[in-house]
Motif scaffolding. Structure first.
Motif, short mmCIF file in Angstrom:
data_model
loop_
_atom_site.label_atom_id
_atom_site.label_comp_id
_atom_site.label_asym_id
_atom_site.label_seq_id
_atom_site.Cartn_x
_atom_site.Cartn_y
_atom_site.Cartn_z
N VAL A 390 0.83 -1.21 0.00
CA VAL A 390 0.00 0.00 0.00
C VAL A 390 0.87 1.25 0.00
O VAL A 390 0.60 2.23 -0.71
CB VAL A 390 -0.95 -0.01 1.21
CG1 VAL A 390 -1.65 1.34 1.35
CG2 VAL A 390 -1.99 -1.10 1.06
N THR A 391 1.93 1.22 0.82
CA THR A 391 2.82 2.39 0.89
C THR A 391 3.50 2.66 -0.43
O THR A 391 3.58 3.80 -0.90
CB THR A 391 3.87 2.17 1.99
OG1 THR A 391 3.22 1.93 3.22
CG2 THR A 391 4.77 3.39 2.11
N SER A 392 4.01 1.59 -1.08
CA SER A 392 4.67 1.76 -2.37
C SER A 392 3.70 2.33 -3.40
O SER A 392 4.05 3.24 -4.16
CB SER A 392 5.22 0.42 -2.86
OG SER A 392 6.13 -0.12 -1.92
N SER A 393 2.48 1.81 -3.42
CA SER A 393 1.48 2.32 -4.36
C SER A 393 1.12 3.76 -4.06
O SER A 393 0.97 4.59 -4.97
CB SER A 393 0.23 1.44 -4.30
OG SER A 393 0.53 0.09 -4.59
N LEU A 394 0.99 4.08 -2.76
CA LEU A 394 0.64 5.45 -2.37
C LEU A 394 1.73 6.42 -2.78
O LEU A 394 1.45 7.50 -3.33
CB LEU A 394 0.41 5.52 -0.86
CG LEU A 394 0.04 6.90 -0.30
CD1 LEU A 394 -1.26 7.40 -0.91
CD2 LEU A 394 -0.07 6.84 1.22
N PHE A 395 3.00 6.07 -2.54
CA PHE A 395 4.09 6.94 -2.92
C PHE A 395 4.15 7.12 -4.43
O PHE A 395 4.44 8.21 -4.93
CB PHE A 395 5.41 6.39 -2.40
CG PHE A 395 5.64 6.63 -0.93
CD1 PHE A 395 4.89 7.58 -0.25
CD2 PHE A 395 6.59 5.92 -0.23
CE1 PHE A 395 5.09 7.81 1.10
CE2 PHE A 395 6.80 6.15 1.12
CZ PHE A 395 6.04 7.09 1.79
N ALA A 396 3.89 6.04 -5.18
CA ALA A 396 3.89 6.14 -6.64
C ALA A 396 2.80 7.08 -7.12
O ALA A 396 3.01 7.91 -8.03
CB ALA A 396 3.72 4.76 -7.26
N LEU A 397 1.61 6.99 -6.51
CA LEU A 397 0.51 7.87 -6.88
C LEU A 397 0.83 9.32 -6.53
O LEU A 397 0.53 10.24 -7.31
CB LEU A 397 -0.78 7.43 -6.18
CG LEU A 397 -1.39 6.11 -6.67
CD1 LEU A 397 -2.58 5.72 -5.79
CD2 LEU A 397 -1.84 6.23 -8.13
N ILE A 398 1.44 9.55 -5.35
CA ILE A 398 1.81 10.91 -4.95
C ILE A 398 2.84 11.49 -5.92
O ILE A 398 2.75 12.65 -6.33
CB ILE A 398 2.35 10.92 -3.51
CG1 ILE A 398 1.22 10.57 -2.52
CG2 ILE A 398 2.96 12.27 -3.16
CD1 ILE A 398 1.70 10.43 -1.09
N GLN A 399 3.80 10.64 -6.30
CA GLN A 399 4.84 11.11 -7.21
C GLN A 399 4.25 11.48 -8.57
O GLN A 399 4.55 12.53 -9.14
CB GLN A 399 5.91 10.02 -7.37
CG GLN A 399 6.97 10.33 -8.40
CD GLN A 399 7.78 11.56 -8.04
OE1 GLN A 399 8.12 11.75 -6.88
NE2 GLN A 399 8.08 12.40 -9.01
#
Length: 562
Positions: A390-399
């Motif tokens: 979830v964190t990796s996906s969230l960071f990718a979306l934020i980026q």
């Protein structure tokens, strides 16, 4: 001394360029160049009030350049320290040796500043571990009527570290490091004093003494280190430590080798209380960096990896993991370097046996603060894996959704601002060049008449174009410049520099010559000077890069010659 330079940038003022003389010229050349320019720019040579005013401005700059180069002491100061040194010399009656000592202390040499080790540098690091598991307890008990209150955030650990470096000389350093850590009711302190000697660019040595206290116990540890470059692609290091409380000393030998331009590897062998072998590597290519290590030892065996990739202008995302016989952890995060402020920040999530921790980090000019926040303590493997995904996906979306568009807009604004500033500067330079040409017009006409009257034919500039190489390559001697924005016609300005059927321009950008200006929009655009001229009634042609010298006439320039 004239003060006209105070209204202009130091980088735009070069007395050698103003007088059009080489840096190794003699005093006679300087005087002759000054006399020639005086005939052009002396206010009394012009009758029009407007031209007289413009000539006065140019003549003031000319006098300033001559005053610097005609005085051997000032010329020596300018050659080594630039206009900063000239200003320092004009403020008081001091000699070259005093100027040199002052600039060495401030870190300025050769007219430009360079990064010099400060005599005293302090770096601070603070880490505050926050336990936020109380938030989950509060959320679970919202539906229940409880009489006690649970604190949502608790500072469970505080760590402060200070590092001070004292520069005794260019080869000798003393480093003081103090670290204090407080966890619940227990605390520990340590003080490290290190002396370092730089024997040469290929070797150095360190000796350290560490005093630490924990639970009322005081321990002193003596350590040492020797590093040396063994070859062009290999270095070696040997280090050891000893404490009266240790049963035997510790020893480590490390060899680092550059396997390729982008890859280096390290092999370390340790002996003593914790014997083992460590292998590590690092690969850096363009915008990414990958690292990995494997450690085999009696007390610790582990495997780790790391990956960092630059995104956008100064942003990055990173991932790292580690597995050992004591546990495992996985961390992913994003960050940004703010070079203009010497600052950086990053946010990451670390998942491991200790729990799920949100790490926030910010730093500026060597000082750093870290705030790890414990979100979930002792998570199940399924929860840990889900949190990392979830964190990796969230960071990718934020980026992709926030940071990248923001960086794109900021880069567009920066480029637009730079373009506007460039256009404004270009217009000012063009106006200055036109003013200079107006003042040079009588001298240019005399020069052409003189060269035309030379027996056999003198040096006549037919056409000279200066600007973007990509544009000039498409033009010929008869081309018009109506549809060309990045090329300037400098034929008349170049004719001014002809003397006795010869023309000499020294190695410097042509944009700063009298009557010239830089017509390119992008300052990084490659610029050239293309010249068509007649000598002895024969057509010649040449093209010279911006910073190369110009010598005319040359037989190789003759059109049709081999």
């Amino acid at each position: 001394m004239a003060k006209s330079n105070e209204s202009s940038e130091d980088n735009d003022f070069d007395p050698y360029l103003v007088l059009n003389v080489s840096r190794n010229c003699g005093q006679d050349e300087i005087k002759n160049a000054y006399r020639k320019l005086c005939q052009t720019y002396h206010p009394d040579k012009h009758l029009s009030p407007d031209l007289k005013r413009k000539a006065t401005e140019k003549f003031t700059v000319l006098n300033e350049a001559f005053e610097i180069l005609s005085d051997p002491e000032k010329r020596r100061i300018y050659d080594e320290f630039g206009m900063e040194g000239i200003r320092a010399a004009s403020n008081s009656l001091i000699k070259y040796e005093d100027i040199k000592a002052r600039f060495q202390q401030s870190g300025h040499v050769g007219g430009s500043s360079y990064q010099r080790d400060n005599t005293f540098v302090v770096q601070n690091t603070a880490e505050v571990l926050v336990d936020a598991t109380g938030i989950a307890v509060i959320l679970e008990d919202l539906s229940e009527d409880e009489d006690y209150i649970v604190a949502p955030l608790v500072v469970s650990q505080l760590s402060l570290a200070t590092r001070a470096t004292v520069v005794l000389s260019r080869k000798d350093f003393v480093i003081f490091q103090y670290h204090i850590q407080s966890r619940r009711k227990a605390s520990s302190h340590s003080l490290t004093i290190t002396t370092r000697r730089q024997f040469s660019s290929n070797s150095y040595g360190e000796v350290s003494y560490i005093i630490s206290s924990q639970r009322s116990l005081l321990e002193g540890v003596f350590s040492w280190k020797l590093w040396r470059r063994l070859s062009e692609r290999s270095t070696g290091m040997i280090e050891g430590s000893y404490s009266p409380l240790q049963s035997q000393p510790l020893l480590a030998v490390t060899n680092t080798r550059q396997l390729s331009p982008n890859t280096s590897a390290q092999l370390t062998w340790t002996a003593g209380l914790a014997p083992g072998v460590l292998f590590a590597f690092q690969n850096t290519e363009d915008s990414r960096t990958a690292t990995g290590s494997m450690k085999l030892g009696m007390l610790d065996t582990s495997v780790s990896f790391g990956y960092r990739r630059v995104v956008g202008q100064n942003g990055h995302w990173k991932a790292r993991g580690r597995w050992s016989i004591r546990g495992w952890e996985l961390e992913v995060g994003i960050g940004r370097d703010l070079f203009s402020y010497e600052a950086a920040w990053s946010v990451s999530v670390r998942v491991g046996l200790d729990g799920i921790i949100l790490k926030c980090k910010a730093g500026r000019s060597g000082h750093q603060i870290q705030v790890p926040i414990l979100v979930v303590a002792h998570p199940s493997p399924l929860t840990a894996i889900a949190a990392s995904l979830v964190t990796s996906s969230l960071f990718a979306l934020i980026q992709r959704g926030i940071i990248a568009p923001y960086q794109y807009r900021m880069d567009a604004k920066r480029k637009q601002k730079e373009r506007e500033e460039r256009l404004e500067k270009r217009m000012k330079e063009k106006n200055d060049a036109l003013t200079a040409l107006e003042l040079m017009k009588p001298a240019i006409e005399r020069c052409r008449s003189r060269e035309e009257s030379v027996s056999g034919g003198g040096l006549i500039i037919i056409r000279a174009l200066y600007g973007a190489s990509s544009e000039i390559s498409k033009l010929s001697i008869d081309s018009t410049l109506e549809n060309t924005e990045q090329v300037a016609d400098v034929s008349d300005a170049l004719q001014y520099f002809v003397e006795d059927s010869r023309l000499t321009l020294y190695a410097t950008t042509k944009a700063r010559l009298m009557g010239f200006w830089d017509p390119t929009i992008d300052s990084d655009e490659k610029k050239v000077l293309r010249i068509w001229y007649k000598f002895k009634n024969a057509l010649h042609e040449c093209e010279v890069d911006d910073f190369l010298p110009v010598e005319l006439p040359l037989l190789s320039h003759r059109v049709g010659s081999s």
